[in-house]
Scaffold this active site. Structure first.
Site, PDB file in Angstrom:
ATOM      1  N   HIS A 146      39.121  65.910  13.020  1.00  0.00           N
ATOM      2  CA  HIS A 146      40.425  66.434  13.445  1.00  0.00           C
ATOM      3  C   HIS A 146      40.328  67.027  14.840  1.00  0.00           C
ATOM      4  CE1 HIS A 146      39.927  70.884  13.410  1.00  0.00           C
ATOM      5  NE2 HIS A 146      38.952  70.620  12.561  1.00  0.00           N
ATOM      6  N   CYS A 147      41.474  67.119  15.494  1.00  0.00           N
ATOM      7  CA  CYS A 147      41.611  67.882  16.732  1.00  0.00           C
ATOM      8  C   CYS A 147      42.837  68.766  16.524  1.00  0.00           C
ATOM      9  CB  CYS A 147      41.726  66.965  17.952  1.00  0.00           C
ATOM     10  SG  CYS A 147      42.968  65.647  17.806  1.00  0.00           S
TER      11      CYS A 147
END
EC number: 3.1.3.16
Length: 395
Positions: free
Chosen positions: A280-281
């Site tokens: 994820h970011c």
């Protein structure tokens, strides 16, 4: 040399009986890949090769089959003759067993598999059969009549298909005494946070910082580790999950490619421990999507265009910034043009070393396009960038 007309054919019912015998004996593999193939059919005596494109195999395949790699670049380099290293680049054990004559039979199939005599000389099945005859002379080779289409229609219980994710419970409204800091200032649920993380591979998921902050989502999916591709998203549950952080900003100066091999090795380490990793970011659109694309290109030996389409089918809003797309294209060139001998000798070896992170990128992979994407930009404000891969605003 044996001609295609002399290639043996196998009815779907025969393959079904072999697989059924294995299930009763407890040796059949339950998933794709080399480990499933090594345990498939009479205690690992037969090998099942899926000759369809990566996207088709990923959407559905006969259990235990191994997907061969025979894309356009492989064909062009092969000039009509492919090697085992080219069609099975990541399957070192399978290649060794083939050369040692440890498989009594290899069963090949494509989407519809016409009769052997009607196979085109330049078809993937024909190229694979020729490679097998050169390297596994003592092994019988059979063509599955009707291919995946017929077998999956008649015996769907012996096939695996991409499953829709189970419904994720809606977020619980925070009480006056309890709230969760998600590290963003937006209210409501923006587009990139709607739904849950998406499955890229059985052990690899893609999502946003919001998803990474939802322990109920993570537990529902069986996530055991997180790969945080940002410099400012918090790790909320460090006592419960394994974490790794890649501190990359989402702008045209960032050198994300210098982290590709480290990220790939981390994902593989989680996979080898039978875990599942969420990449994820902040929004799950650019940085984390770039890492997932690099992983698919490296481990599945597919072109960026194929990997992009595969991920986009699962998370339609992905849109790596222009610089990241340039770095991915350079990585594609590195992955797909590396000599097969080098790949066979060190299939997971780093293509380049990651140097010490510096504010100024020194990587030759960075393409400094005059475009950047805000780290915390909402979807409505994102400049959806057009490239040879991202061709519409919806991506």
């Amino acid at each position: 040399m044996v001609t295609m007309e002399e290639l043996r054919e196998m009815d779907c019912s025969v393959l079904k009986r072999l697989m059924n015998r294995d299930e009763n004996g407890g040796t059949a593999g339950s998933s794709g890949g080399s480990h499933g193939a090594l345990g498939l059919l009479s205690g690992g005596k037969c090998l099942l090769l899926d000759c369809r494109p990566f996207l088709a195999h990923s959407a559905g395949y006969i259990r235990g089959s191994v997907n061969v790699r025979c894309n356009t670049i492989v064909r062009r380099r092969a000039k009509g003759s492919v090697s085992l290293e080219q069609i099975l680049p990541a399957e070192e054990e399978v290649r060794a067993r083939l050369r040692s004559g440890l498989y009594s039979a290899v069963i090949v199939y494509d989407e519809r598999s016409p009769r052997a005599e009607s196979l085109r000389e330049d078809s993937t099945v024909s190229l694979v059969v020729q490679a097998l005859r050169r390297n596994a002379e003592r092994t019988d080779i059979c063509l599955l009549k009707g291919g995946y289409e017929r077998f999956s229609s008649e015996y769907p219980e012996f096939c695996s298909k991409t499953k829709a994710l189970a419904a994720i419970p809606p977020p619980v409204p925070p009480s006056t005494n309890e709230s969760l800091d998600l590290g963003c200032s937006s209210c409501g649920t923006p587009l990139h946070d709607q739904g849950g993380p998406v499955e890229i591979l059985p052990f690899l998921y893609l999502g946003s910082a919001y998803h990474a902050a939802r322990r109920d989502m993570l537990d529902a999916l069986g996530i055991t580790a997180l790969l945080n591709v940002s410099s400012d998203c918090p790790n909320h549950f460090e006592g419960h999950y394994q974490y790794k952080c890649i501190p990359v900003e989402d702008n045209h100066k960032a050198d994300i490619s210098s982290w590709f091999m480290e990220a790939i090795e981390y994902i593989d380490a989680v996979k080898d421990c039978r875990g599942r990793v969420l990449v994820h970011c902040q929004a799950g659109i650019s940085r984390s999507a770039t890492i997932c694309l690099a992983y698919l290109m490296m481990k599945k030996r597919v072109r960026l265009e194929e990997a992009f389409e595969f991920v986009k089918q699962r998370r339609s809003i992905i849109s790596p910034n222009f610089s990241f797309m340039g770095q991915l294209l350079q990585f594609e060139s590195q992955v797909l043009t590396t000599s097969c001998a080098a790949e066979a000798a060190s299939p997971s070896g780093p293509l380049r070393e990651r140097g010490k992170a510096t504010p100024t990128p020194t990587s030759q992979f960075v393409f400094s396009f005059p475009v950047s994407v805000g780290v915390h930009a909402a979807p409505s404000n994102l400049p959806y960038l057009h490239s040879p891969i991202t061709t519409s605003p919806s991506c």
